[in-house]
Design an enzyme around this catalytic site. Sequence first.
Site, PDB file in Angstrom:
ATOM      1  N   LYS A 217      36.885  45.173  40.871  1.00 47.45           N
ATOM      2  CA  LYS A 217      37.504  43.942  40.343  1.00 47.45           C
ATOM      3  C   LYS A 217      38.937  44.234  39.894  1.00 47.45           C
ATOM      4  O   LYS A 217      39.209  45.312  39.343  1.00 47.45           O
ATOM      5  CB  LYS A 217      36.661  43.436  39.167  1.00 47.45           C
ATOM      6  CG  LYS A 217      37.057  42.067  38.632  1.00 47.45           C
ATOM      7  CD  LYS A 217      36.104  41.627  37.520  1.00 47.45           C
ATOM      8  CE  LYS A 217      36.432  40.239  37.014  1.00 47.45           C
ATOM      9  NZ  LYS A 217      35.506  39.797  35.925  1.00 47.45           N
TER      10      LYS A 217
ATOM     11  N   SER B 137      33.504  35.086  36.566  1.00 44.00           N
ATOM     12  CA  SER B 137      34.822  35.393  37.073  1.00 44.00           C
ATOM     13  C   SER B 137      34.868  36.479  38.149  1.00 44.00           C
ATOM     14  O   SER B 137      35.850  36.565  38.884  1.00 44.00           O
ATOM     15  CB  SER B 137      35.718  35.818  35.910  1.00 44.00           C
ATOM     16  OG  SER B 137      35.303  37.058  35.385  1.00 44.00           O
TER      17      SER B 137
ATOM     18  N   SER C  14      30.067  36.797  33.718  1.00 43.66           N
ATOM     19  CA  SER C  14      30.966  36.965  34.870  1.00 43.66           C
ATOM     20  C   SER C  14      30.462  37.910  35.954  1.00 43.66           C
ATOM     21  O   SER C  14      31.061  37.996  37.015  1.00 43.66           O
ATOM     22  CB  SER C  14      32.342  37.436  34.399  1.00 43.66           C
ATOM     23  OG  SER C  14      33.059  36.348  33.886  1.00 43.66           O
TER      24      SER C  14
END
Lengths: 481, 94
Positions: free
Chosen positions: A79, A154, A178
Amino acid sequence: MPLIHKPATELHELIKTKQVSSRDVTEAFLAQIHHVEPSLNAFLTLTDDLALSMADAVDQKVSKGLPLGPLEGVPIAIKDNICTENIPTTCASTILKGFLPPYNATLIETLKQAGLPILGKTNMDEFAMGSSTETSAYQKTHNPWNVDCVPGGSSGGSAVAVAGFEAPLSIGSDTGGSIRQPASFCGNVGLKPTYGRVSRYGLIAFASSLDQIGSFANNVTDTAHLLNLLAGHDPKDSTSLALEKEDFTRLLGSPKKGLRVGLPNEFFKHLSPEVKALYTTLINTLSQDGIEFVWLDLPSIEYALATYYIIAPAEASSNLARYDGVRFGFRAAGTSSTAEMIEQSRSQGFGAEVKRRILIGTYVLSSGYYDAYYKKAQKVRTLIKKDFDRAFEQVDIIASPTTPTPAFKLGEKTNDPLEMYLSDIMTIPLNLAGLPGLSIPCGLHNNLPMGWQLMGKAFDEARLLQVAHQMESLIGFGGCA
Amino acid sequence: MISTEDVRHLATLSRLRFNEAEVAQYAKDLGSIFDYAKALNELPTDDIAPSAHAIPIENVFREDGVVPFDADTLLINAPEQEGHAFKVPQILAD
């Protein structure tokens, strides 16, 4: 079966036994990335050269007859809120456009040591604030199950990387769901470990008391092996805990006898009749296999979302104060004073959702409102924690749907922040309590995957993974082919 | 209720600048979020201690020591620099 459809542990076996090279595996995933990225947009930065050089180093070890460590040679995606030395790390924000971290996150050092080739950096909601990856300043990521739908967020890019066979493993972060929410939307296994289990050094902060690094994988076994690498004390993160090293795979494959699973009534209230029916069938199926389900009340859970939307923005408004246009790459052009430069850089560099959270956080921390909002929320946080403690006196594991609905359409919720926040209603309580949780795929609704969230006691990941593994084999969910 | 005046004040505190349409939109958004958050007042919490963290954490102490870091590496991220310094526009008026 093509290489890219194989789980990480199987790929590692193939590399170890010289049936394929790590380069073969890495090239297969890079080829898939280049093939599907035009329609999925999961990655912000690709690091082909780094991945291949790491793969070659593993292959050299194999050819010299040196032993390989766990998962060595299996590629992974990261990420974009995790610092990678000299590789762009943007948090999907304009304010970090062009930012090159001067150091690696501890997690990246770990993966480099362990020999997992790094494929690239994945798209996300800006500063991890969002539930659909649509607040990214750079691109929209699409759900491989239906490209008109969001991947969740997210950590949407990391979820899609695994669901789209672009990577067998990926790393995300989970502040209010997330990892678990996009894993649910994309039909893979997403784990949020206990707060303090994995070092956050080099994870760009959103809400420091809630943020935790975790993973996406195709199955529970891969997840457990990856946690073995990620977990550990780090002197560079004062909130990482010095716990004894343990093997998180040790209980896999030996189903727990007399397993008691708690079902909080509050988590089943907000479901449509069709979704409720899906979970009722699931619970009935699992009951027939000897798992005992117990309905519980966790009354304060109803207040978790409101609590979270005070505490998380409060911490975010403080963490994001550092972005002033001086040190992190981006600066607004043409300003004549430092005050104007700071204001313009922040106004141009942050997106609408990040600004909204900065305003909320600034409000609840300002004098006159601090006690009414922030302190009140911290007290409710205590109540939520106590509700979980009480529940775990009666049961080994707590289970619920991961999300109230499957993936929604792109653009469907972008104009209504509160509606968007509600998609995290099932995942947020766990972050407030700091407990470990994961989502495993459990069925389809409207041809989109639904997730089954399992929640464990603090530091009880081995048990959590054991139960998840047991249920995973009973559910028998196939992937997204 | 969050007024447009409240939003302007928060914007100043947050070092953010908004146009009129944005101010109105944020007043509306924050209003509905705080209306939702009001539900917390239904819970009696007089005798409850606030939690800043979920897991008990103690402060960690260590010796203060200098760890050298290459200044040029850090300055890669400077939008403007002068020598070994991050350059900013004028801070004090003449």
